[in-house]
Scaffold this motif. Structure first.
Motif, PDB file in Angstrom:
ATOM      1  N   LEU A  28      -7.934  -0.686  -0.294  1.00 49.10           N
ATOM      2  CA  LEU A  28      -6.586  -1.021  -0.736  1.00 49.10           C
ATOM      3  C   LEU A  28      -6.235  -0.350  -2.060  1.00 49.10           C
ATOM      4  CD1 LEU A  28      -6.603  -4.829   0.176  1.00 49.10           C
ATOM      5  CD2 LEU A  28      -5.482  -2.981   1.418  1.00 49.10           C
ATOM      6  N   SER A  74      -1.225  -2.607  -4.899  1.00 51.69           N
ATOM      7  CA  SER A  74      -1.758  -2.564  -3.531  1.00 51.69           C
ATOM      8  C   SER A  74      -2.937  -3.510  -3.339  1.00 51.69           C
ATOM      9  CB  SER A  74      -2.184  -1.135  -3.177  1.00 51.69           C
ATOM     10  OG  SER A  74      -3.151  -0.655  -4.094  1.00 51.69           O
ATOM     11  N   SER A  75      -3.863  -3.565  -4.306  1.00 52.62           N
ATOM     12  CA  SER A  75      -5.096  -4.329  -4.090  1.00 52.62           C
ATOM     13  C   SER A  75      -4.889  -5.832  -4.196  1.00 52.62           C
ATOM     14  CB  SER A  75      -6.170  -3.887  -5.091  1.00 52.62           C
ATOM     15  OG  SER A  75      -5.798  -4.176  -6.419  1.00 52.62           O
ATOM     16  N   TYR A  99       0.844  -1.198   0.000  1.00 50.57           N
ATOM     17  CA  TYR A  99       0.000   0.000   0.000  1.00 50.57           C
ATOM     18  C   TYR A  99       0.879   1.248   0.000  1.00 50.57           C
ATOM     19  CZ  TYR A  99      -3.886   3.105   1.267  1.00 50.57           C
ATOM     20  OH  TYR A  99      -4.838   4.100   1.270  1.00 50.57           O
TER      21      TYR A  99
END
Length: 454
Positions: free
Chosen positions: A159, A147-148, A21
């Motif tokens: 996210l 990030s996700s 993240y």
């Protein structure tokens, strides 16, 4: 012992998820720092430095034209780097895009003006701006997935907002540096050389961003795709051939957020200085306060979209942005700096309510194996009809009529496009998510992978 080991692996997985993240947010913030200082300089400095033979209005239009080039070139990055994101991985493309945008921004800071190079100066500026746009066009899709894809898809709104929150962070840094320079330097010093300092600082910032991104391996979802042999060989052709509805839905949904952002972070500077009589530092303060608020609003909006229907929330925020565009011009007419700040903060707050869930919504429109390509194409193609033309259209409408009356009409058309995109879009496919999600598919394997590169 087994329980402690499981807890340790889970803790490691979470730490790497947080690191991903931060890498997505930090890297994108650095990209947008570079992009934002160009946007601000286009409004305040470039008309005089690179287009001095034009009258003030024409100079502003020409400067915003070079601003638009950065959007028009994004599809090149979307096609090239988006494809690579699905073929060779998310991490590698993000390293390359960061290097490109850092180098081009540094060179803009060294570029002599029209007085030294003549017509070669604005031509070189356009070339460097084009390269900047290519890098940004390839950055976004990969940053969203970086990030996700390390976390639970049920929290994708939060996210994926890492890539979105990087925008206000970068915008805040850019406006902060430029505002500080504008305060400590005279107008002559700022125009002559002071603005270049902000561009040259990108070398330090990009180095920091590369350090963070190099510490991560590729996402567990991409590793799963690689192991299963499901990586696409021609992802661009597949997106245009089999997922056209997703592409159209994504492009339409980005139009209002892009135009709203251009209104409150770019055109508001020109309007505040030329029409309302504010100093450049005063208007930059308003944009900085709004950008600081967005750092909180954007991830909060992403998290909220995980708890409610993402499309419905996005649609309500779009309607609110249209209404606020009218309210903004009404409340700032008396020349109050406080009301100018309130107007910009309110506009960027509504932008956040659209922008926070946007990354998750767009990535969910595409099948997992085509998400880097599809998301990058949406981001880059939508910029041409959204953010690229917005400052030009705002300036034209204002100078042609001498009034702000037609600007909310433009925002209203953009809002209608976005709501149409939301209507034809889809909700997440949870069955497909569970097949690829590292947390739902094989938690022990995911923890092992995380532990391997801790």
């Amino acid at each position: 012992m087994g329980g402690q080991s499981t807890v340790s692996k889970t803790s490691n997985a979470r730490r790497v998820m947080y690191r991903a993240y931060a890498a997505s947010a930090t890297g994108t913030a650095l990209e947008w720092y570079d992009f934002a200082i160009y946007s601000v300089a286009a409004a305040l400095v470039f008309p005089e430095v690179f287009f001095p033979n034009s009258d003030p209005t024409a100079g502003t239009l020409l400067a915003f034209s070079t601003y638009a080039v950065g959007y028009i070139s994004r599809p090149v990055g979307g096609f090239v780097f988006g494809r690579l994101g699905d073929v060779i991985g998310r991490k590698h493309l993000l390293v390359v895009t960061l290097i490109i945008i850092g180098a081009t921004t540094f060179l803009i800071g060294l570029l002599p003006g029209y007085a030294t190079l003549g017509i070669a100066a604005p031509i070189a500026l356009v070339v460097l701006r084009f390269a900047q746009g290519v890098a940004v066009g390839g950055e976004w899709g990969g940053a969203v997935l970086l990030s996700s894809e390390y976390g639970n898809p049920k929290r994708r709104g939060l996210l994926a907002s890492a890539a979105q929150v990087g925008t206000p962070i970068g915008n805040l840094m850019a406006n902060g540096v430029l505002a500080l320079l504008a305060v400590v330097l005279t107008d002559e010093q700022f125009t002559s050389w002071g603005w270049r300092v902000a561009f040259l600082l990108s070398a330090v910032l990009v180095g920091f961003g590369l350090w963070i991104r190099m510490k991560l391996e590729d996402t567990p979802v991409f590793q799963a795709l690689s192991e299963s042999g499901e990586r696409p060989e021609a992802p661009v052709a597949e997106v245009f051939g089999t997922e056209r509805r997703a592409l159209v839905a994504g492009i339409l949904t980005r139009i209002c957020p892009d135009i709203t952002f251009a209104l409150f972070s770019v055109f508001s500077i020109t309007y505040g200085v030329q029409k309302l009589g504010f100093s450049r530092s005063e208007v930059l303060v308003a944009v900085m306060v709004g950008s600081a608020a967005q750092i909180v609003f954007t991830p909060a909006a992403g998290a909220l979209s995980d708890r409610v229907n993402r499309r419905l929330m996005f649609g309500v925020a779009t309607g609110g942005a249209f209404v606020w565009s009218i309210a903004f011009f009404v409340i700032v007419q008396d020349g109050s700096l406080l009301l100018m700040i309130v107007g910009v903060v309110g506009g960027l707050a509504f932008h956040s309510l659209m922008y926070g869930p946007q990354a998750a919504f767009i990535s969910e429109q595409f099948s997992v194996r085509l998400r880097a390509t599809g998301s990058s194409l949406v981001f880059s193609l939508s910029g041409i009809v959204g953010g690229a033309l917005a400052p030009l259209i705002f300036t034209y409408l204002f100078t042609r009529t001498g009034s702000w009356d037609l600007i909310p009409v433009y925002i209203g058309i953009a809002a209608a496009c976005t709501i149409t995109g939301l209507a034809i879009g889809r909700n997440p496919d949870r069955e497909e998510e569970s097949h690829y999600s590292p947390l739902e598919r094989e938690p022990e394997g995911f923890a092992g992978r995380v532990e391997a590169f801790e």
